[in-house]
Design an enzyme around this catalytic site. Sequence first.
Site, PDB file in Angstrom:
ATOM      1  N   ASP A 483       0.875  -1.175   0.000  1.00 18.16           N
ATOM      2  CA  ASP A 483       0.000   0.000   0.000  1.00 18.16           C
ATOM      3  C   ASP A 483       0.911   1.224   0.000  1.00 18.16           C
ATOM      4  O   ASP A 483       2.096   1.126   0.331  1.00 18.16           O
ATOM      5  CB  ASP A 483      -0.892  -0.022   1.239  1.00 18.16           C
ATOM      6  CG  ASP A 483      -1.776   1.208   1.328  1.00 18.16           C
ATOM      7  OD1 ASP A 483      -2.346   1.584   0.294  1.00 18.16           O
ATOM      8  OD2 ASP A 483      -1.868   1.788   2.416  1.00 18.16           O
ATOM      9  N   ASP A 679      -1.590  -0.984   6.180  1.00 23.81           N
ATOM     10  CA  ASP A 679      -1.647  -0.282   7.460  1.00 23.81           C
ATOM     11  C   ASP A 679      -2.356  -1.080   8.542  1.00 23.81           C
ATOM     12  O   ASP A 679      -2.403  -0.662   9.687  1.00 23.81           O
ATOM     13  CB  ASP A 679      -2.290   1.097   7.318  1.00 23.81           C
ATOM     14  CG  ASP A 679      -3.755   1.023   6.919  1.00 23.81           C
ATOM     15  OD1 ASP A 679      -4.318  -0.079   6.925  1.00 23.81           O
ATOM     16  OD2 ASP A 679      -4.345   2.076   6.602  1.00 23.81           O
ATOM     17  N   ASP A 683      -6.775  -1.515   5.344  1.00 20.58           N
ATOM     18  CA  ASP A 683      -6.543  -2.495   4.290  1.00 20.58           C
ATOM     19  C   ASP A 683      -6.905  -3.913   4.723  1.00 20.58           C
ATOM     20  O   ASP A 683      -6.404  -4.886   4.163  1.00 20.58           O
ATOM     21  CB  ASP A 683      -5.060  -2.472   3.874  1.00 20.58           C
ATOM     22  CG  ASP A 683      -4.713  -1.213   3.110  1.00 20.58           C
ATOM     23  OD1 ASP A 683      -5.561  -0.745   2.346  1.00 20.58           O
ATOM     24  OD2 ASP A 683      -3.593  -0.710   3.292  1.00 20.58           O
TER      25      ASP A 683
END
Length: 789
Positions: A483, A679, A683
């Site tokens: 991410d 995180d 997510d």
Amino acid sequence: MCCIGCEAVAQSIVDSGLVDYYRHRDAMPETRREAMPVELQELGLFDHPDFQKSFVRPVDEHEREASLILEGITCAACVWLNEQHVARQPGVSAVEINYATRRARVRWDERRIKLSDILGAVQAIGYRAYPYDAARSEQLAAKERRSMLWRVFVAGFGMMQVMMYAFPVYVAGEGDMSPEMELLMRWASLLLTLPVVLYSAAPFFQRALRDIKLRRLGMDVPVALGVGSAFLASLWATLTNGPEVYFDSVTMFVFFLLGGRYLEMLARQKAVRGVEELGKVLPAFADRMPDWPEPTSERVPVSQLVRGDRVRVRPGEVVPADGMVIDGQGETNEALLTGESRPVPKCRGDMLTGGSINVSSPLVFRVDQVGDGTRLAAIRRLMDRASAEKPKLATQSDKVAVVFIVVLLALAFTTGVAWYFIDSQRALWVFVSVLVVACPCALSLATPTALTVATDTLARMGVLVTRGHAIETLANANHFVFDKTGTLTQGRMTLEEVVSLGSRSQAELSGLGAALEQGSEHPIAAGLRAAAGELALPAVSDVVAVTGQGISGRCGGEAVWIGRPDFVASQLDMPPPAEVGLLEQRGGTVIALGDRGGWLGLFRLADVAREEAAQLTHKLNAERTPMTVLSGDAPPVVTALAHSLGIADAHGGMTPQGKQAFLADLQTRPGIVVAMVGDGVNDAPVLAQAHVSIAMGGGTDLARNQADIVLLSENLAGLGAGADLARRTIRIIRQNLWWSFAYNFTSVPLAMAGLVTPWMAGIGMAGSSLLVVLNAMRLQRMPRKGEGK
């Protein structure tokens, strides 16, 4: 029955339909009087909320979970009885007991049953339950060490004395020793061997008998069979004046085997001490300042601290709870919690973590979390979850070990029969040697010991393993997906630019944006709130978050939306304004704000890449490991960041569902093992899709974190070192397995050929197990900074 108490216990077991306990048990429980210490005579104390703070945590509004430690557990049947009996109590929803650690986790509905009733139910069947604490666990471990050491001492003393009587018989020539003297030597050896067999070797026979009763073959069955058969044959030869006795071999074998297991136990306890050390890190007392800002303080137990208390921490003391610094400036050492060895500066407004050490000047902080609500408690729960799960490698090793024992017994009996016809005088000790020399212990220890040591070492590096399969899967990961915000970047978004597209001022737009984002955990929301500062925020209602898109709400009765330009455009049913493209070209993340009347304004927020992100991506590129960046930010922003870090594959403008679909498609490719780094909260669905998930754990709520691995220090370089250690772990597991197979496939044929004596077999078996443990202990070495794989 001997007394009313025993009758009550027996009646409780029968009335509960648990009579199978009497068939399964292989040791007698303690008496009811022993099972009722003074602490439990007033069980009502356990229902006091203040007393429960340290070991009971709320699961939901009425459900509670307690961590207990049981005493009086002597076998697997005791575990079965306690689990069945407690689970049948009304209001108890779950109970799990770990036989190895004697730890129990009990979950109940406080409206239907009290904790004192649960403890009373345990007490009613003759056992003891206490709130779990690391000190009591260490006491049980010390008791186990002391008991084993005494058994080793008795076996060693008996072995030396028996050898004193056996040696003259070996060296005496024909006619040098009279039959009466030789018989006296045998009787003396028998008397000295009895304590070794009946005391030192007793656990082998007890566990073997339990396994046979439960119709399963454990590792103690061949040991007990070998020791028992050799001793009984020697006893018969002594009584009937037979040709051969094996007392020296029996005592030597028991001594070497117990000595090896004692050393193995020490290494194992040292390896699993990581969670226990976390349990002992908090101090017992704290300096509470009830009249702050007055300097007076009082010494109180940490268990009495509540939210809002002001506590002073002097240099060298451990922070007793989570909270925020309200006075003072200094540094704390958080190495045990995050793996970061450098002191972390702290000043007014900074957060303190319970378990960290104040290393400089005094600090005063406000308590925000205590007991099970602290970050330290969350770390311990995640580590407990990992240790409770059995990875596939360990399960496979156990299955192989069971088959191995069956084959071993068949080979031993076949060899014994064959040698009876070849040389009947050697048949017995060849039979015993085959039983003893094989080492299924090493086979079963090969995997779990290495995984336990690796988990402890990773935790000291700030890489917290929370699932049993995580190390194995991370070692095999060959495609990393990241991410962007909060993972590759620092996640501290700053508002760089506000563009008004209507009549509202920039201050009004900032206030409205911050008001809508008040309840969001996303870094963008934090950036907008920080930019609003002391502005008076307008009242908003009906706030609804659309994951990965934005937020809708009402302000002054009018619908309003904030989020990605595409999301707001879909609500307004109009295309994004041209200013969006202009802002994206300047870099950063663009957020739009609009209402029924049209576009209100745009926000451009910027973030910077983590310093260690380039170090990790450089390492993965050097290893030719493919990487991908998935983000909901604008594609140009995501691509620019990815290219700056050396990542060729980048995808922007993705929803959580799009990320999940991308991972699912990636996993359809043969041989691909995907590691997803995010995180941990926003997510969650994408992390759940990956083969192994890694979450940044510095700022997330660990209690809600469902990732397989958590980077406590939020240092991506730790992930690279963790992947290296995971690969080393798998290599050491394979070394242990290869050694175990090579040893057994070599030693068993030699024993079958009559080339291995029982005492040599004892050394081989104990040494093989010890070697496996010591090899796994090599994983305790922390990698140096910059050290490669």
